[in-house]
Structures are given as structure tokens and as C-alpha cells.
Design an enzyme around this catalytic site. Sequence first.
Site, mmCIF file in Angstrom:
data_model
loop_
_atom_site.group_PDB
_atom_site.id
_atom_site.type_symbol
_atom_site.label_atom_id
_atom_site.label_comp_id
_atom_site.label_asym_id
_atom_site.label_seq_id
_atom_site.Cartn_x
_atom_site.Cartn_y
_atom_site.Cartn_z
ATOM 1 N N GLY A 17 -50.322 73.486 38.829
ATOM 2 C CA GLY A 17 -49.794 73.136 38.454
ATOM 3 C C GLY A 17 -48.789 71.268 38.779
ATOM 4 N N SER A 131 -61.259 74.624 37.017
ATOM 5 C CA SER A 131 -62.229 74.782 38.212
ATOM 6 C C SER A 131 -62.143 73.439 39.142
ATOM 7 C CB SER A 131 -63.294 75.442 38.121
ATOM 8 O OG SER A 131 -64.548 75.655 39.456
ATOM 9 N N GLY A 132 -61.918 74.327 41.379
ATOM 10 C CA GLY A 132 -62.341 72.960 41.707
ATOM 11 C C GLY A 132 -60.809 73.533 42.934
ATOM 12 N N LYS A 185 -65.788 79.374 31.923
ATOM 13 C CA LYS A 185 -65.553 79.459 33.110
ATOM 14 C C LYS A 185 -65.455 80.646 33.664
ATOM 15 C CE LYS A 185 -62.263 78.428 36.921
ATOM 16 N NZ LYS A 185 -61.671 79.457 37.296
ATOM 17 N N HIS A 188 -68.816 80.805 34.721
ATOM 18 C CA HIS A 188 -69.130 79.581 35.507
ATOM 19 C C HIS A 188 -68.675 81.192 37.005
ATOM 20 C CE1 HIS A 188 -66.296 77.610 39.351
ATOM 21 N NE2 HIS A 188 -67.147 76.847 39.180
ATOM 22 N N ASN A 189 -67.269 81.270 37.505
ATOM 23 C CA ASN A 189 -67.178 81.783 38.758
ATOM 24 C C ASN A 189 -68.573 82.992 39.264
ATOM 25 O OD1 ASN A 189 -65.118 80.614 38.381
ATOM 26 N ND2 ASN A 189 -62.850 82.709 38.195
ATOM 27 N N GLU A 192 -70.871 81.699 40.981
ATOM 28 C CA GLU A 192 -70.045 81.244 42.198
ATOM 29 C C GLU A 192 -70.667 82.903 42.901
ATOM 30 O OE1 GLU A 192 -66.070 79.221 42.213
ATOM 31 O OE2 GLU A 192 -65.353 81.160 43.531
ATOM 32 N N HIS A 454 -84.796 110.740 19.875
ATOM 33 C CA HIS A 454 -84.203 109.190 19.747
ATOM 34 C C HIS A 454 -85.300 108.493 18.418
ATOM 35 C CE1 HIS A 454 -81.060 110.187 21.549
ATOM 36 N NE2 HIS A 454 -81.950 110.273 22.807
HETATM 37 P P1 NBP Z 1 -50.628 81.196 40.051
HETATM 38 O O1 NBP Z 1 -51.111 82.013 39.138
HETATM 39 O O2 NBP Z 1 -49.275 81.257 41.609
HETATM 40 O O3 NBP Z 1 -48.608 81.400 39.571
HETATM 41 C C1 NBP Z 1 -47.578 80.631 39.251
HETATM 42 C C2 NBP Z 1 -46.238 80.082 38.175
HETATM 43 O O4 NBP Z 1 -47.058 81.083 37.418
HETATM 44 C C3 NBP Z 1 -45.344 79.473 38.801
HETATM 45 O O5 NBP Z 1 -45.344 78.480 37.493
HETATM 46 C C4 NBP Z 1 -44.536 81.113 38.285
HETATM 47 O O6 NBP Z 1 -43.567 80.878 37.938
HETATM 48 C C5 NBP Z 1 -44.888 81.663 36.831
HETATM 49 N N1 NBP Z 1 -45.242 82.959 36.708
HETATM 50 C C6 NBP Z 1 -45.076 83.985 36.850
HETATM 51 BR BR1 NBP Z 1 -46.044 84.195 39.193
HETATM 52 N N2 NBP Z 1 -44.837 84.892 36.407
HETATM 53 C C7 NBP Z 1 -44.470 84.934 35.207
HETATM 54 C C8 NBP Z 1 -43.431 84.944 34.267
HETATM 55 N N3 NBP Z 1 -43.627 86.474 34.039
HETATM 56 N N4 NBP Z 1 -42.998 84.271 32.699
HETATM 57 C C9 NBP Z 1 -43.305 82.923 33.544
HETATM 58 N N5 NBP Z 1 -43.686 82.390 34.400
HETATM 59 C C10 NBP Z 1 -44.420 82.863 35.191
HETATM 60 O O7 NBP Z 1 -50.171 79.802 40.376
HETATM 61 P P2 NBP Z 1 -51.843 78.784 40.568
HETATM 62 O O8 NBP Z 1 -51.996 79.638 41.994
HETATM 63 O O9 NBP Z 1 -51.353 77.782 40.473
HETATM 64 O O10 NBP Z 1 -51.991 78.647 39.272
HETATM 65 C C11 NBP Z 1 -52.344 79.227 37.924
HETATM 66 C C12 NBP Z 1 -53.187 79.437 37.019
HETATM 67 O O11 NBP Z 1 -54.334 78.736 37.527
HETATM 68 C C13 NBP Z 1 -53.456 80.667 37.386
HETATM 69 O O12 NBP Z 1 -53.903 81.270 35.584
HETATM 70 C C14 NBP Z 1 -54.925 81.327 38.075
HETATM 71 O O13 NBP Z 1 -55.883 81.877 38.233
HETATM 72 C C15 NBP Z 1 -55.552 79.586 37.618
HETATM 73 N N6 NBP Z 1 -56.394 79.128 38.656
HETATM 74 C C16 NBP Z 1 -55.701 79.155 39.569
HETATM 75 C C17 NBP Z 1 -56.749 78.340 41.242
HETATM 76 C C18 NBP Z 1 -56.843 78.391 41.984
HETATM 77 O O14 NBP Z 1 -57.036 77.724 43.321
HETATM 78 N N7 NBP Z 1 -55.067 78.425 42.451
HETATM 79 C C19 NBP Z 1 -58.033 77.728 40.843
HETATM 80 C C20 NBP Z 1 -58.037 77.604 39.238
HETATM 81 C C21 NBP Z 1 -57.681 78.309 38.341
HETATM 82 P P3 NBP Z 1 -42.052 80.879 38.981
HETATM 83 O O15 NBP Z 1 -42.384 79.273 40.452
HETATM 84 O O16 NBP Z 1 -41.140 81.407 38.239
HETATM 85 O O17 NBP Z 1 -42.698 81.818 40.422
#
Ligand code: NBP
Length: 490
Positions: A17, A131-132, A185, A188-189, A192, A454
Site C-alpha cells: 500500500g 505484481s512485482g 494474476k 501469472h503466479n 512464476e 462406461h
Molecule cells: P499484508 O498482506 O501484510 O496486510 C497488511 C494490511 O492488512 C495492513 O494494512 C493491516 O492493517 C491489514 N489487515 C490485516 Br493484516 N488484517 C486486517 C483485518 N482483519 N481487517 C482490516 N485490515 C486488516 O500487506 P502487504 O504485504 O502489503 O500485501 C497487501 C496485499 O497485496 C495482500 O493481499 C498481498 O497478498 C498482496 N500482494 C503482496 C505482495 C508483496 O510482495 N508483499 C505482492 C503482490 C500482492 P493493520 O496495519 O491495522 O494491521
Amino acid sequence: MSQPVGDIGLIGLAVMGQNLILNMNDKGFTVVAYNRTTSKVDAFLANEAKGTKIQGAHSVEELVSKLKRPRKIILLVKAGPAVDDFIRQLEPHLEKGDIIIDGGNSHYPDTIRRSKELESKGLLFVGSGVSGGEEGARYGPSLMPGGSPAAWPAIKEIFQATAAQVNGEPCCDWVGEGGAGHYVKMVHNGIEYGDMQLIAEAYDILKRGLGLHEDEIADIFNNWNKGVLDSFLIEITANILKFKDDDGEPLVPKILDQAGQKGTGKWTAIAALDAGMPVTLIGEAVFARCLSSLKEERIRASKVIAGPQKEAFKGDKKQFIDDLEQALYASKIISYTQGFMLMRQTAKDLGWTLNYAGIARMWRGGCIIKSVFLGDIAAAYQKNSNLESLLFDDFFNKAAHKAQPGWRRIIAQAVLWGIPTPAFSTALAFFDGYRSEVVPANLLQAQRDYFGAHTFRVVPGKENTKLKLGEDIRTYHKLPCLPFLTCYIG
Ligand code: NBP
């Protein structure tokens, strides 16, 4: 009250984010940031976002009030219930035509469900593959949005500006309806997983087969990165193999050989089984990770199960390495062939219109599987969007033919050495099965009919077969009466 200034809102201030917000800010958009734990909003504004146009919000209501209409809100939170929670919280504050975008790694059936639910309430929903990783989010990810088609014109400018660019083209386009973005996506994974497994097998053959040192193998990968295999994964593999520990020894052999997984490869394999498509390479890549995790069992097995006697390689090493490059290339062609066949079948089953050339272009940059090769796939689908498989495209057909002799030699040698090549081998088995006019499924059909009635169809032109509909083959052999064998002319 002041006029809303936010072009887009983003919920979820973890790695993805924060980086995506900074990226969108760099592209000139005003982003409003919110997070469940609101102290992270303040910390973000005071640090990474300091001196930017980024705005903060301390409640969902405040976030919505700061956005221009139609409101666009990206969720980048942990996939699963957190996404549904936020949708429920947002709904009462949104109006017809507002757009919720889920940028997390959600499973596509959830995206299909969410899109239907929100569309029935007049809201628009987009499930977008992102992705990325961290780097991609910050400087240009591959973005794969799908869902409510009416949302695309409203988000297109922001999405295409934020995405990675290759030759002036954004790695982002509209993927299709419903859960199409997250489906693509997921595939894609899966691809990968396949690419990584193929590279790991090539490393194993060079290391255990040819007995090369990591530095020599890194040089080979660096060379390959100048040819048909030119890609991010080959490039990083060379860098990884060059990496030395403090004692001057390569790091890789010190890493425990148990691969982790987060599940998107497994989802792809399950989706392939559901669709009845032979996506064997991704399946093998997932199983290879499962086998790797049986470390203690493998240690015990290695003590009691002997393989072939290891013989030093006596052939032409240069030729062997060239063959290996071709084996890797051909197997990769098969993996992408299978992945696109899966997307095509699912699009047919679920009534999606997928843009295959666009999908290949989206993957050319900003993501882990980015490669020059994807430009050739885009060109193939650009020429013929109805291509049943890449092997019918002239370019890939010729490439597979050219690679074939070396590909077979590599697998044969690996088998003699006792070095496992599940991905290389399944790719060749698929290739040989796919190009076979006749496969032994006739015998399977007879067996199925023999024990389970069958039924089967006969080959056109062989309608005068001795066996007629409802007759029992066992009567010809005086066999005990099992369910009777039947056939019909088809
Ligand atoms: P995370 O997957 O670690 O999620 C952290 C976020 O989710 C924080 O904002 C946290 O809020 C919130 N959260 C959680 Br944990 N439980 C929650 C709940 N019950 N209610 C509301 N908010 C909640 O973050 P990320 O690694 O940045 O990934 C974000 C998304 O992107 C995921 O779906 C991930 O699979 C996907 N993704 C990640 C990557 C990567 O390389 N990391 C790549 C591509 C896609 P809080 O701060 O209040 O705990």
C-alpha cells in the site's frame, strides 16, 4: 466543507500500500491514505509521505469524504475476511457508480462473488492483480484489473500511469469481467512457479551433472540472459549464484533445500484440474516444492535407495550447455502454452472475453515473470486472437522444433544420471502427447467400459467393428459377467 481533492483512496498501509501510494503520487495523483490501525497513517504522513500531496484519513467516512466522484478506493489489505470487512464498512458511505478495487491476492471466486454483490447494489467492483512486490509497487507494477467493465474508463488513466512501462506501453490493460483480473494474476503466479522450477532444474543439472561451480553456472545464466531466455528470473539467478558468504563460498548451497509457498501455484493447479486442462508443468512445480519440504524423509531415503552409478560427463560440454538452454526455452514455451490454454478454457466456461495479447503485454514488465519472450507471445496473439495454443503459432512452432533434439538429449542424460527433472520432463511429455494423433486412451476407454460399463465411441470409419452397441466383449472371451460392455458410434 472544502471540495474533495483526492483522485483515489487507498486502504492498507503495509509494504504494498505505502509503495503504491508513493508511486501514484509521483505520477501526479492525489491519494488519500487510510489504515485500520490509524497510527500507521500518522507515521506514514510524517515519514515516507512527508512533503508530498498525499492526504491522510482516520476513518472510512473521512476517506470517502475526501474523494472526488466517482470515488475510487483501492484495498491493499490481507486477502480474505479483511477485504469483506472493508467493503461492508465502505458501502454505507458510497454512491451509485463509486468503485471499490481489491488489489490484494484474492482468490478469484471471492472476486466473482464480490463483483456480483456490489453490482447488484449499483456499486462497481474491480479485482486487480498487482505484481512485482515492493519494488514493482513503488516504481511500476504489472496491473491486471478485471471486474465491472464500467469501472475501467474511470480508473484507466491512474492505473496505466502507475503501471510499469515497456517501450512506451503500460503493463496494464483491462483484463475482463468478474474475477478475470485475479484469475489472470493467479495464472501469472503459477507460471512464476514453473519458470522458477525450470531454472532450479537447470542449476541442478549443471551442478550435480556437469559438476560446475556456482560462479561458472552464474556465467552460463548471464550468457543465457542475452538470448531467448532474457528475463528477470534468469538475471537474478545469475546474481544469486555469484553471491558469496563471508567465508568467500557461494551462499546458495548453504540455503536449506525446502521451498515455501503461499498457495497461488496450488490454486492454479486446482483451477486447471477443475477446467480439465493439462497444465502439467505448474502442477509439477507445485509438487516439486512439496517434495522438497519432505527433507528429513529424503535424508533417510538417500541412505537406503541407491540411484545409478554416477559417471563423469564425457560429451561436448559446450553442446550440452546449448542443449540445456534449448530445453529450458522449449519447456518454458510449453508452460506458457498450458497457462494460456487454461485461461482460454476458463474464459469459455465463465463467459469472459479475455485479451490474450494484452495479458502477455501486461506481463512484459513490472512483474517477476517479465521477459523478452512475452513480447513474442503478445505478437502471436496479436496475429491470431483465437490461437488454440502457442504451438500453432509459426514462431513458437519453429522454436519448439529447433529445441527438440537438445531438449530430448538433456532429459535422457538427466534420467541416466538420476537427476530429477519433473518440469523439463512433463513439458516434453505434454509436447509428445499434444502432437500425437493417437494416444492410448482407446485402451483406457475399453478398460473403463469393461469394469464399469462406461461405454465408448469407435473411431470414425470403423463403425463396422465386431462389437455393436450393447454387446458384451466378455462373451467373446467367455469371461465372468461384469457390467456389460457397450459402445456407440461417435
Ligand atoms: P499484508 O498482506 O501484510 O496486510 C497488511 C494490511 O492488512 C495492513 O494494512 C493491516 O492493517 C491489514 N489487515 C490485516 Br493484516 N488484517 C486486517 C483485518 N482483519 N481487517 C482490516 N485490515 C486488516 O500487506 P502487504 O504485504 O502489503 O500485501 C497487501 C496485499 O497485496 C495482500 O493481499 C498481498 O497478498 C498482496 N500482494 C503482496 C505482495 C508483496 O510482495 N508483499 C505482492 C503482490 C500482492 P493493520 O496495519 O491495522 O494491521
